[in-house]
Structure formats: structure tokens, C-alpha cells
Scaffold this motif. Sequence first.
Motif, PDB file in Angstrom:
ATOM      1  N   ILE A  65       0.878  -1.168   0.000  1.00  0.00           N
ATOM      2  CA  ILE A  65       0.000   0.000   0.000  1.00  0.00           C
ATOM      3  C   ILE A  65       0.914   1.216   0.000  1.00  0.00           C
ATOM      4  O   ILE A  65       1.881   1.282   0.754  1.00  0.00           O
ATOM      5  N   TYR A  66       0.648   2.150  -0.875  1.00  0.00           N
ATOM      6  CA  TYR A  66       1.467   3.343  -0.994  1.00  0.00           C
ATOM      7  C   TYR A  66       0.574   4.545  -1.229  1.00  0.00           C
ATOM      8  O   TYR A  66      -0.640   4.408  -1.353  1.00  0.00           O
ATOM      9  N   GLU A  67       1.171   5.726  -1.288  1.00  0.00           N
ATOM     10  CA  GLU A  67       0.402   6.958  -1.407  1.00  0.00           C
ATOM     11  C   GLU A  67       0.465   7.552  -2.799  1.00  0.00           C
ATOM     12  O   GLU A  67       1.497   7.499  -3.454  1.00  0.00           O
ATOM     13  N   GLY A  68      -0.658   8.131  -3.194  1.00  0.00           N
ATOM     14  CA  GLY A  68      -0.693   9.040  -4.312  1.00  0.00           C
ATOM     15  C   GLY A  68      -0.681  10.437  -3.703  1.00  0.00           C
ATOM     16  O   GLY A  68      -1.342  10.671  -2.684  1.00  0.00           O
ATOM     17  N   ILE A  69       0.110  11.338  -4.269  1.00  0.00           N
ATOM     18  CA  ILE A  69       0.188  12.706  -3.751  1.00  0.00           C
ATOM     19  C   ILE A  69      -0.186  13.662  -4.880  1.00  0.00           C
ATOM     20  O   ILE A  69       0.422  13.646  -5.956  1.00  0.00           O
ATOM     21  N   ILE A  70      -1.198  14.473  -4.645  1.00  0.00           N
ATOM     22  CA  ILE A  70      -1.682  15.411  -5.662  1.00  0.00           C
ATOM     23  C   ILE A  70      -0.652  16.527  -5.843  1.00  0.00           C
ATOM     24  O   ILE A  70      -0.257  17.180  -4.883  1.00  0.00           O
ATOM     25  N   THR A  71      -0.211  16.710  -7.086  1.00  0.00           N
ATOM     26  CA  THR A  71       0.837  17.677  -7.400  1.00  0.00           C
ATOM     27  C   THR A  71       0.321  18.911  -8.124  1.00  0.00           C
ATOM     28  O   THR A  71       0.992  19.942  -8.134  1.00  0.00           O
TER      29      THR A  71
END
Length: 157
Positions: A65-71
Motif C-alpha cells: 500500500i502506498y500513497e498518491g500525492i496530488i501535485t
Amino acid sequence: MKGTLHEINGRYALTFERFFSRPVEKVWHGITDPDCFNQWYPFSTGEMDLRVGGKFHLDDGEGSIYEGIITELDPPNIFAFREVDDWLRFELRSKGDGCLLRFTHTFDDRSMAARTAAGWHGCLEVLDMVVDGKPAVWPDNMAEWREKYAKEFNQKG
């Protein structure tokens, strides 16, 4: 709709353009609303903090499980995020009675291009269903698309 592969600053980028017969706002909702996003983006696990720097969780289906980060976020036109080392960008603009989506996925491993293109081809087909209010039904032609993209990108299928 068919994806193209090109190089950007030493990395690889897949780009898809797709016309939707719905207004930009409707497609934007399909891309950024967590309930809709979860239907067409196979790794999404739930809620999304919809702001630059906001995060959402992704599950690769293999125990990670990992993160998506809004750029980048410019409603209702641009939604971009980083997923580990990959960059994904959705750009919407009005066109006639609907809108045009330009989607770009930037990554490092060229050997994954055909598989990744086939996956995005399927995701965008399902997004079209979700935006039209239809049930999300995953296409069973992924192997066929992998072969087509492998041939186009000069890769092994």
C-alpha cells in the motif's frame, strides 16, 4: 483512442487523448470524486484529500500500500498526482458538445510501456462508462491490447 509513447527529459511518457460526449464538469467529477475514482482506477482504496499536497492510498494488489500525492489541481481542468516515481496528469478542455481528456503517465521503465498502455486503455474505457452513469465493467481484451501496444512500441508481448 490509442496511446502514444514518447520521451520527456530522459523518461518515458504514455499519452492518451479521448473525447467524452459529456461536459468538462461531469468528466472532472468522474476523475476526482473518490466513489467514481475507485471504480475505474484499480489501485485506489478510498478517500482522497483533493488539494495540492493531498494524499490518497493505493494498493497494488500484491500486498503493498502506498500513497498518491496530488501535485497539481486546477478544477475542472487539471488533476495531477505522483504515484511513487510515476507522474500522472489529466487535462480536460471543452470541445464542441463535450470535452477532450489528455492523459499522460510519465515513468522510467520502458519495458513496462506496452503493459502500462494496455492497462490505461482499459481504465479509460471504464472511466467512460462511469462518466456515462453505467456500471463499471472491465474489458476482457487486455491481452489483445498488450500485444497491439507491444508491436507498436517494438517490445515483447
